[in-house]
Design a protein around this motif. Sequence first.
Motif, PDB file in Angstrom:
ATOM      1  N   PRO A 120       0.845  -1.197   0.000  1.00  0.00           N
ATOM      2  CA  PRO A 120       0.000   0.000   0.000  1.00  0.00           C
ATOM      3  C   PRO A 120       0.884   1.252   0.000  1.00  0.00           C
ATOM      4  CG  PRO A 120      -0.643  -1.515   1.759  1.00  0.00           C
ATOM      5  CD  PRO A 120       0.648  -2.009   1.208  1.00  0.00           C
ATOM      6  N   MET A 121       0.397   2.340  -0.556  1.00  0.00           N
ATOM      7  CA  MET A 121       1.184   3.568  -0.659  1.00  0.00           C
ATOM      8  C   MET A 121       1.685   4.041   0.707  1.00  0.00           C
ATOM      9  SD  MET A 121       2.739   5.799  -2.436  1.00  0.00           S
ATOM     10  CE  MET A 121       2.127   5.765  -4.128  1.00  0.00           C
ATOM     11  N   GLU A 122       0.846   3.970   1.730  1.00  0.00           N
ATOM     12  CA  GLU A 122       1.284   4.462   3.042  1.00  0.00           C
ATOM     13  C   GLU A 122       2.487   3.681   3.573  1.00  0.00           C
ATOM     14  OE1 GLU A 122      -2.544   1.984   3.844  1.00  0.00           O
ATOM     15  OE2 GLU A 122      -1.843   3.425   2.343  1.00  0.00           O
ATOM     16  N   ASP A 123       2.528   2.373   3.278  1.00  0.00           N
ATOM     17  CA  ASP A 123       3.673   1.554   3.694  1.00  0.00           C
ATOM     18  C   ASP A 123       4.914   1.913   2.880  1.00  0.00           C
ATOM     19  OD1 ASP A 123       1.754   0.375   5.252  1.00  0.00           O
ATOM     20  OD2 ASP A 123       2.134  -1.672   4.572  1.00  0.00           O
ATOM     21  N   LYS A 124       4.715   2.156   1.581  1.00  0.00           N
ATOM     22  CA  LYS A 124       5.849   2.529   0.720  1.00  0.00           C
ATOM     23  C   LYS A 124       6.430   3.872   1.151  1.00  0.00           C
ATOM     24  CE  LYS A 124       3.475   1.684  -3.108  1.00  0.00           C
ATOM     25  NZ  LYS A 124       3.014   1.331  -4.466  1.00  0.00           N
ATOM     26  N   ILE A 125       5.555   4.810   1.514  1.00  0.00           N
ATOM     27  CA  ILE A 125       6.016   6.118   1.978  1.00  0.00           C
ATOM     28  C   ILE A 125       6.837   5.958   3.255  1.00  0.00           C
ATOM     29  CG2 ILE A 125       5.260   8.316   2.992  1.00  0.00           C
ATOM     30  CD1 ILE A 125       2.899   8.227   0.971  1.00  0.00           C
ATOM     31  N   LYS A 126       6.318   5.203   4.198  1.00  0.00           N
ATOM     32  CA  LYS A 126       7.018   4.993   5.473  1.00  0.00           C
ATOM     33  C   LYS A 126       8.404   4.384   5.242  1.00  0.00           C
ATOM     34  CE  LYS A 126       6.386   2.881   9.998  1.00  0.00           C
ATOM     35  NZ  LYS A 126       5.560   1.991  10.824  1.00  0.00           N
ATOM     36  N   ARG A 127       8.474   3.381   4.373  1.00  0.00           N
ATOM     37  CA  ARG A 127       9.755   2.728   4.096  1.00  0.00           C
ATOM     38  C   ARG A 127      10.709   3.670   3.369  1.00  0.00           C
ATOM     39  NH1 ARG A 127       7.934  -1.785   2.587  1.00  0.00           N
ATOM     40  NH2 ARG A 127       8.395  -2.893   4.489  1.00  0.00           N
ATOM     41  N   ALA A 128      10.184   4.432   2.419  1.00  0.00           N
ATOM     42  CA  ALA A 128      11.028   5.353   1.648  1.00  0.00           C
ATOM     43  C   ALA A 128      11.602   6.452   2.542  1.00  0.00           C
ATOM     44  CB  ALA A 128      10.231   5.958   0.499  1.00  0.00           C
ATOM     45  N   LYS A 135      12.046  12.835   1.824  1.00  0.00           N
ATOM     46  CA  LYS A 135      11.258  13.718   2.692  1.00  0.00           C
ATOM     47  C   LYS A 135       9.797  13.300   2.600  1.00  0.00           C
ATOM     48  CE  LYS A 135      14.411  17.537   2.904  1.00  0.00           C
ATOM     49  NZ  LYS A 135      15.182  16.882   3.907  1.00  0.00           N
ATOM     50  N   GLU A 136       9.124  13.284   3.743  1.00  0.00           N
ATOM     51  CA  GLU A 136       7.756  12.766   3.793  1.00  0.00           C
ATOM     52  C   GLU A 136       6.812  13.487   2.830  1.00  0.00           C
ATOM     53  OE1 GLU A 136       4.570  11.175   7.102  1.00  0.00           O
ATOM     54  OE2 GLU A 136       6.435  12.099   7.742  1.00  0.00           O
ATOM     55  N   ASN A 137       6.957  14.804   2.704  1.00  0.00           N
ATOM     56  CA  ASN A 137       6.047  15.559   1.838  1.00  0.00           C
ATOM     57  C   ASN A 137       6.316  15.340   0.344  1.00  0.00           C
ATOM     58  OD1 ASN A 137       8.495  16.951   1.953  1.00  0.00           O
ATOM     59  ND2 ASN A 137       7.526  18.948   1.687  1.00  0.00           N
ATOM     60  N   LYS A 138       7.464  14.731   0.013  1.00  0.00           N
ATOM     61  CA  LYS A 138       7.777  14.468  -1.395  1.00  0.00           C
ATOM     62  C   LYS A 138       7.829  12.981  -1.720  1.00  0.00           C
ATOM     63  CE  LYS A 138      10.221  18.744  -2.137  1.00  0.00           C
ATOM     64  NZ  LYS A 138      11.447  19.427  -2.507  1.00  0.00           N
ATOM     65  N   ALA A 139       7.665  12.142  -0.706  1.00  0.00           N
ATOM     66  CA  ALA A 139       7.835  10.696  -0.884  1.00  0.00           C
ATOM     67  C   ALA A 139       6.846  10.106  -1.887  1.00  0.00           C
ATOM     68  CB  ALA A 139       7.721   9.981   0.458  1.00  0.00           C
ATOM     69  N   ARG A 146       9.208   6.818  -9.657  1.00  0.00           N
ATOM     70  CA  ARG A 146      10.120   5.681  -9.803  1.00  0.00           C
ATOM     71  C   ARG A 146       9.393   4.431 -10.292  1.00  0.00           C
ATOM     72  NH1 ARG A 146      15.404   5.812  -6.661  1.00  0.00           N
ATOM     73  NH2 ARG A 146      15.674   8.002  -6.175  1.00  0.00           N
ATOM     74  N   ASN A 147       8.187   4.212  -9.786  1.00  0.00           N
ATOM     75  CA  ASN A 147       7.422   3.050 -10.246  1.00  0.00           C
ATOM     76  C   ASN A 147       6.977   3.216 -11.694  1.00  0.00           C
ATOM     77  OD1 ASN A 147       7.648   1.360  -8.018  1.00  0.00           O
ATOM     78  ND2 ASN A 147       5.946   2.348  -6.963  1.00  0.00           N
ATOM     79  N   LYS A 148       6.706   4.438 -12.092  1.00  0.00           N
ATOM     80  CA  LYS A 148       6.362   4.697 -13.491  1.00  0.00           C
ATOM     81  C   LYS A 148       7.554   4.362 -14.391  1.00  0.00           C
ATOM     82  CE  LYS A 148       4.437   8.236 -16.506  1.00  0.00           C
ATOM     83  NZ  LYS A 148       4.029   9.641 -16.655  1.00  0.00           N
ATOM     84  N   LYS A 149       8.755   4.721 -13.946  1.00  0.00           N
ATOM     85  CA  LYS A 149       9.973   4.403 -14.703  1.00  0.00           C
ATOM     86  C   LYS A 149      10.173   2.890 -14.800  1.00  0.00           C
ATOM     87  CE  LYS A 149      13.120   8.295 -14.170  1.00  0.00           C
ATOM     88  NZ  LYS A 149      14.363   8.761 -13.549  1.00  0.00           N
ATOM     89  N   ARG A 150       9.969   2.201 -13.677  1.00  0.00           N
ATOM     90  CA  ARG A 150      10.129   0.743 -13.690  1.00  0.00           C
ATOM     91  C   ARG A 150       9.127   0.096 -14.632  1.00  0.00           C
ATOM     92  NH1 ARG A 150      11.420  -0.861  -7.334  1.00  0.00           N
ATOM     93  NH2 ARG A 150      13.483   0.105  -7.348  1.00  0.00           N
ATOM     94  N   ARG A 151       7.891   0.548 -14.560  1.00  0.00           N
ATOM     95  CA  ARG A 151       6.849   0.006 -15.444  1.00  0.00           C
ATOM     96  C   ARG A 151       7.205   0.254 -16.908  1.00  0.00           C
ATOM     97  NH1 ARG A 151       2.769   1.535 -12.981  1.00  0.00           N
ATOM     98  NH2 ARG A 151       1.802  -0.452 -12.516  1.00  0.00           N
ATOM     99  N   SER A 152       7.612   1.467 -17.202  1.00  0.00           N
ATOM    100  CA  SER A 152       7.963   1.847 -18.564  1.00  0.00           C
ATOM    101  C   SER A 152       9.137   1.013 -19.086  1.00  0.00           C
ATOM    102  CB  SER A 152       8.304   3.340 -18.579  1.00  0.00           C
ATOM    103  OG  SER A 152       8.672   3.749 -19.861  1.00  0.00           O
ATOM    104  N   TYR A 153      10.157   0.852 -18.274  1.00  0.00           N
ATOM    105  CA  TYR A 153      11.337   0.069 -18.637  1.00  0.00           C
ATOM    106  C   TYR A 153      10.951  -1.384 -18.909  1.00  0.00           C
ATOM    107  CZ  TYR A 153      15.868  -2.309 -17.959  1.00  0.00           C
ATOM    108  OH  TYR A 153      16.981  -3.098 -18.100  1.00  0.00           O
ATOM    109  N   TYR A 154      10.215  -1.982 -17.979  1.00  0.00           N
ATOM    110  CA  TYR A 154       9.822  -3.386 -18.086  1.00  0.00           C
ATOM    111  C   TYR A 154       8.905  -3.620 -19.282  1.00  0.00           C
ATOM    112  CZ  TYR A 154       8.075  -7.979 -16.669  1.00  0.00           C
ATOM    113  OH  TYR A 154       7.737  -9.306 -16.649  1.00  0.00           O
ATOM    114  N   ASN A 155       7.888  -2.794 -19.415  1.00  0.00           N
ATOM    115  CA  ASN A 155       6.931  -2.968 -20.510  1.00  0.00           C
ATOM    116  C   ASN A 155       7.584  -2.752 -21.869  1.00  0.00           C
ATOM    117  OD1 ASN A 155       5.078  -3.342 -18.475  1.00  0.00           O
ATOM    118  ND2 ASN A 155       3.892  -1.515 -18.899  1.00  0.00           N
ATOM    119  N   PHE A 156       8.605  -1.896 -21.904  1.00  0.00           N
ATOM    120  CA  PHE A 156       9.279  -1.613 -23.165  1.00  0.00           C
ATOM    121  C   PHE A 156      10.172  -2.767 -23.606  1.00  0.00           C
ATOM    122  CE2 PHE A 156      12.642   0.133 -25.829  1.00  0.00           C
ATOM    123  CZ  PHE A 156      11.905   0.839 -26.753  1.00  0.00           C
TER     124      PHE A 156
END
Length: 196
Positions: A120-128, A135-139, A146-156
Motif C-alpha cells: 500500500p502507498m502508506e507503507d511505501k512512503i514509510k519505508r522510503a 522527505k515525507e512531503n515528497k515521498a 520511480r514506479n512509473k519508470k520501472r513500469r515503462s522500462y519493463y513494458n518496453f
Amino acid sequence: MKYVITIGREYGSGGRFIGKLLAERMNIPFYDEALLTKAAQESGLSEAVFKNFDEQKEGLFSSGMGMYSYDMSLGQKVFLAQFDAIKKIANVESCVIVGRCADYVLRDYENVINVFICAPMEDKIKRAVTYYGLKENKAQSEITKRNKKRRSYYNFYTDKEWGKASNYDLCINSRIGIEHCVDAIEAYVKSIFKIK
C-alpha cells in the motif's frame, strides 16, 4: 538442483530487503547492484555507465536497426549485457535476482520462480522515508515517479505488463511484513523444487 528466484517489486515495497533476506536464508547468492558490476566486468563497459542506465528505458528499436546492430546505443548495450549476465548466472548457480527484467530474460527456464512484491502507498512512503531518506512531503510523488519508470522500462523491453499478477508465480503484499514475505516465498520455493 539449481534454481533461480526473480523478484520484481514496487519502489518502497521492500522487495530488495525481501530478496536479500531470502537469499541469506536459502544460502544462495543475491544479485541486485552486484549484477551491474558483473555485467560491466564482462562487457568491457564501465560500471558507471551501467549505473547511469540502470532500469532506464531507451528506444531499443527506435533506430530501426534491430537489437544486435553495430549501431546500438549505449543504453541498448547495457540492457543486452545485463541480459547476458543474468543468463550466465542462472546457468551456473542457484540465486535470487532482483529487478532488471530477470523474469523475462529467464522465461524459457524451467527452474525459475517469479515473484512480485507490492505494498500500500502508506507503507511505501514509510519505508522510503525511513530507509531511503526521502522527505515525507515528497515521498509519494517520488515513489510514483520511480514506479512509473520501472513500469515503462519493463513494458518496453519485454512483451509483458509489469506488476500484472498473471505474469508471476507468486505475488505478495509486503504489508504482512518482510519476515512473513520471506517465509511465504521460502515455503513456496521449497514446495515447488522439493527442497528440505
